[in-house]
Scaffold this active site. Structure first.
Site, PDB file in Angstrom:
ATOM      1  N   GLY A  16       0.837  -1.206   0.000  1.00  0.00           N
ATOM      2  CA  GLY A  16       0.000   0.000   0.000  1.00  0.00           C
ATOM      3  C   GLY A  16       0.867   1.250   0.000  1.00  0.00           C
ATOM      4  N   ARG A  26      13.211  10.175  -3.396  1.00  0.00           N
ATOM      5  CA  ARG A  26      14.068  11.336  -3.700  1.00  0.00           C
ATOM      6  C   ARG A  26      15.379  11.279  -2.905  1.00  0.00           C
ATOM      7  NH1 ARG A  26      14.355  16.230  -0.873  1.00  0.00           N
ATOM      8  NH2 ARG A  26      14.808  18.097  -2.087  1.00  0.00           N
ATOM      9  N   ARG A  77       1.046  -5.212  -5.165  1.00  0.00           N
ATOM     10  CA  ARG A  77       1.281  -6.387  -4.324  1.00  0.00           C
ATOM     11  C   ARG A  77       1.408  -7.551  -5.295  1.00  0.00           C
ATOM     12  NH1 ARG A  77      -2.943  -3.717  -0.765  1.00  0.00           N
ATOM     13  NH2 ARG A  77      -1.739  -2.891   0.969  1.00  0.00           N
ATOM     14  N   ASP A 108       5.336  -4.747   6.031  1.00  0.00           N
ATOM     15  CA  ASP A 108       5.819  -6.077   6.410  1.00  0.00           C
ATOM     16  C   ASP A 108       5.825  -7.076   5.248  1.00  0.00           C
ATOM     17  OD1 ASP A 108       3.090  -6.082   6.426  1.00  0.00           O
ATOM     18  OD2 ASP A 108       2.863  -7.007   8.404  1.00  0.00           O
ATOM     19  N   THR A 131       4.488   2.845   5.289  1.00  0.00           N
ATOM     20  CA  THR A 131       3.092   2.411   5.434  1.00  0.00           C
ATOM     21  C   THR A 131       2.409   3.362   6.405  1.00  0.00           C
ATOM     22  OG1 THR A 131       1.634   0.737   6.436  1.00  0.00           O
ATOM     23  CG2 THR A 131       3.911   0.669   7.128  1.00  0.00           C
ATOM     24  N   ILE A 132       1.120   3.601   6.173  1.00  0.00           N
ATOM     25  CA  ILE A 132       0.394   4.470   7.119  1.00  0.00           C
ATOM     26  C   ILE A 132       0.105   3.743   8.429  1.00  0.00           C
ATOM     27  CG2 ILE A 132      -0.681   5.877   5.304  1.00  0.00           C
ATOM     28  CD1 ILE A 132      -3.352   4.321   5.962  1.00  0.00           C
ATOM     29  N   ASP A 133       0.249   2.420   8.448  1.00  0.00           N
ATOM     30  CA  ASP A 133      -0.239   1.631   9.592  1.00  0.00           C
ATOM     31  C   ASP A 133       0.622   1.720  10.856  1.00  0.00           C
ATOM     32  OD1 ASP A 133      -2.189   0.783   7.823  1.00  0.00           O
ATOM     33  OD2 ASP A 133      -1.236  -1.133   7.396  1.00  0.00           O
ATOM     34  N   ASP A 135       2.931  -0.259  11.792  1.00  0.00           N
ATOM     35  CA  ASP A 135       2.884  -1.600  12.400  1.00  0.00           C
ATOM     36  C   ASP A 135       4.160  -2.407  12.180  1.00  0.00           C
ATOM     37  OD1 ASP A 135       2.597  -1.867   9.672  1.00  0.00           O
ATOM     38  OD2 ASP A 135       0.982  -3.331   9.762  1.00  0.00           O
ATOM     39  N   ARG A 160     -17.266  16.165  13.797  1.00  0.00           N
ATOM     40  CA  ARG A 160     -17.691  16.667  15.106  1.00  0.00           C
ATOM     41  C   ARG A 160     -18.698  17.817  14.970  1.00  0.00           C
ATOM     42  NH1 ARG A 160     -16.003  16.330  20.142  1.00  0.00           N
ATOM     43  NH2 ARG A 160     -14.169  15.111  19.614  1.00  0.00           N
ATOM     44  N   GLY A 176      -5.501   0.728   9.206  1.00  0.00           N
ATOM     45  CA  GLY A 176      -4.462   0.243  10.115  1.00  0.00           C
ATOM     46  C   GLY A 176      -4.270  -1.254  10.011  1.00  0.00           C
ATOM     47  N   ARG A 177      -5.074  -1.885   9.182  1.00  0.00           N
ATOM     48  CA  ARG A 177      -5.068  -3.348   9.047  1.00  0.00           C
ATOM     49  C   ARG A 177      -5.252  -3.976  10.428  1.00  0.00           C
ATOM     50  NH1 ARG A 177      -3.627  -5.996   4.405  1.00  0.00           N
ATOM     51  NH2 ARG A 177      -2.500  -4.229   3.591  1.00  0.00           N
ATOM     52  N   GLU A 193     -14.579  10.018  22.100  1.00  0.00           N
ATOM     53  CA  GLU A 193     -15.247   9.518  23.303  1.00  0.00           C
ATOM     54  C   GLU A 193     -14.729   8.123  23.669  1.00  0.00           C
ATOM     55  OE1 GLU A 193     -17.683  10.528  25.207  1.00  0.00           O
ATOM     56  OE2 GLU A 193     -17.668   8.553  26.146  1.00  0.00           O
ATOM     57  N   SER A 221     -23.320  14.481  22.264  1.00  0.00           N
ATOM     58  CA  SER A 221     -22.898  13.844  21.017  1.00  0.00           C
ATOM     59  C   SER A 221     -21.586  13.113  21.291  1.00  0.00           C
ATOM     60  CB  SER A 221     -22.679  14.881  19.916  1.00  0.00           C
ATOM     61  OG  SER A 221     -21.588  15.702  20.257  1.00  0.00           O
ATOM     62  N   HIS A 259      -9.691   5.208   1.869  1.00  0.00           N
ATOM     63  CA  HIS A 259      -8.402   5.515   1.237  1.00  0.00           C
ATOM     64  C   HIS A 259      -8.019   6.982   1.242  1.00  0.00           C
ATOM     65  CE1 HIS A 259      -8.868   1.361  -0.009  1.00  0.00           C
ATOM     66  NE2 HIS A 259      -7.567   1.359  -0.281  1.00  0.00           N
TER      67      HIS A 259
HETATM   68  O1  F6P Z   1      -1.396  -1.241   4.734  1.00  0.00           O
HETATM   69  C1  F6P Z   1      -1.972  -0.037   4.364  1.00  0.00           C
HETATM   70  C2  F6P Z   1      -3.457  -0.161   4.195  1.00  0.00           C
HETATM   71  O2  F6P Z   1      -3.981   1.087   3.812  1.00  0.00           O
HETATM   72  C3  F6P Z   1      -4.207  -0.719   5.398  1.00  0.00           C
HETATM   73  O3  F6P Z   1      -4.400   0.255   6.398  1.00  0.00           O
HETATM   74  C4  F6P Z   1      -5.466  -1.223   4.757  1.00  0.00           C
HETATM   75  O4  F6P Z   1      -6.042  -2.256   5.524  1.00  0.00           O
HETATM   76  C5  F6P Z   1      -4.984  -1.741   3.436  1.00  0.00           C
HETATM   77  O5  F6P Z   1      -3.755  -1.099   3.164  1.00  0.00           O
HETATM   78  C6  F6P Z   1      -5.933  -1.513   2.284  1.00  0.00           C
HETATM   79  O6  F6P Z   1      -5.418  -2.150   1.183  1.00  0.00           O
HETATM   80  P1  F6P Z   1      -5.945  -1.897  -0.299  1.00  0.00           P
HETATM   81  O7  F6P Z   1      -5.486  -0.543  -0.724  1.00  0.00           O
HETATM   82  O8  F6P Z   1      -5.327  -2.978  -1.094  1.00  0.00           O
HETATM   83  O9  F6P Z   1      -7.438  -1.949  -0.236  1.00  0.00           O
END
Ligand code: F6P
Length: 329
Positions: A16, A26, A77, A108, A131-133, A135, A160, A176-177, A193, A221, A259
């Site tokens: 991703g 760069r 992938r 990973d 990766t944004i996750d 992890d 909000r 975040g998977r 909350e 709320s 996304h």
């Molecule tokens: O690993 C990055 C991520 O954006 C996860 O947070 C998410 O679960 C996954 O990729 C989504 O994958 P795809 O873009 O293949 O739907």
């Protein structure tokens, strides 16, 4: 001591995409040029490697890229790279193009592929965590995580406004998977909350009882940030219905951010991190390091064996869980 064997370095992005990958490419390209080495870009990650989809890159090829989201090398992938046959073809493409080492930017899955490839062909590879996750074990931050957090917080600030105007409860699902890092940090930053993450697995009945308590305490709320990897995240529309059935006073809405969290202009934090790690990746290769990720730990650049980066469960910052509990009272 520089390893004189390395004359040409390939760079690719895989899995991703994440904001800041361009800044990392760069940095790798410019550090390569700085060291008078050749650089080639490999399109679409390991898939492009198998197909020999290469492009020569020089210092000027990466101009005007530091501020761009996505990845100029595109990402994929590759299921073929998971096979021995696919990896054999990839190795031959590298030999044919006289590539001596690789920098792979990804998560990973990317590092698992790199580890196996090194085992099979003893080919120098270093990885950068993109990766944004957030992890990946061994690095405190991954490239793209900070930007994603800012995107989530900005979106929730908007939610909000409308939640408050209608006295509604919003369940906001974030990516975040299997890791709850985005939910936890963005949840605190956005004043949620409740925060639901797979590392805690609190369950829908716990959520209902905590929402009942907060209603009694005078909240009109609410925003609940839900990680996609939690059971509640996997069934978010059913859980919304369940809450409405059990807490008649709540009108519930669901927003799945999806996304949008992967795109956008990278934050300054991610650009600096990507630049730092990109330069360090080339230094590492020239020092003879391989089979490892270049990450950041306690503000220091570190080299972590690929095997360690992909080992075990994601570790959440437990101290933040307590903070979240206290500030949402
Ligand atoms: O690993 C990055 C991520 O954006 C996860 O947070 C998410 O679960 C996954 O990729 C989504 O994958 P795809 O873009 O293949 O739907």
């Amino acid at each position: 001591m520089k390893n004189r064997e390395i004359k040409k370095i390939g760079v690719l992005t895989s899995g991703g995409d994440s904001p800041g990958m361009n800044a990392a490419i760069r940095a790798v390209v410019r550090a390569t040029a700085y060291n008078n080495l050749e650089c080639i870009g490999i399109y679409r990650g390991y898939q492009g490697l198998i197909e020999g989809d290469f492009i020569p890159l020089n210092a000027r090829s990466v101009k005007n890229k530091i501020n761009r989201g996505g990845t100029m090398l595109k990402s994929a992938r590759s299921s073929l790279f998971r096979t021995k046959e696919g990896r054999k073809i990839a190795y031959q493409k590298l030999i044919d193009a006289s590539v001596d080492a690789l920098v792979v930017i990804g998560g990973d899955g990317t590092f698992t592929g790199a580890k196996v490839f090194n085992e099979e062909f003893n080919f120098p590879i270093v990885g950068l965590p993109g990766t944004i996750d957030n992890d990946i074990n061994g690095t405190d931050f991954t490239i793209g995580y900070d930007t994603a957090l800012n995107t989530v917080v900005e979106a929730i600030d908007k939610i909000r406004d409308t939640a408050n105007s209608h006295n509604r409860l919003f369940l906001v699902e974030v990516m975040g998977r299997n890791a709850g890092d985005i939910a936890l940090s963005a949840g605190i930053g956005a004043g949620a909350e409740a925060i639901i993450i797979p590392e805690q697995d609190l369950g829908k009945d716990y959520l209902v009882s905590s929402l009942r308590k907060s209603k009694k305490s005078g909240k009109s709320s609410s925003i609940v940030v839900v990680s996609e990897g939690d059971e509640i995240g996997k069934n978010i529309f059913q859980v919304a219905k369940y809450i409405e059935e059990n807490l008649k006073e709540y009108e519930v809405r669901v927003t799945v951010l999806g996304h949008i969290q992967r795109g956008g202009t990278p934050s300054c934090f991610d650009r600096v991190l990507a630049s730092k790690l990109g330069v360090a990746a080339i230094d590492a290769l020239l020092e003879g390091k391989k089979d490892c990720m270049i990450g950041i730990h306690n503000s220091k650049v570190v080299a972590v064996p690929f095997a360690k980066t992909i080992q075990g469960e994601n570790e959440i910052d437990r101290a933040l869980l307590r903070v979240a509990e206290i500030v949402s009272i």
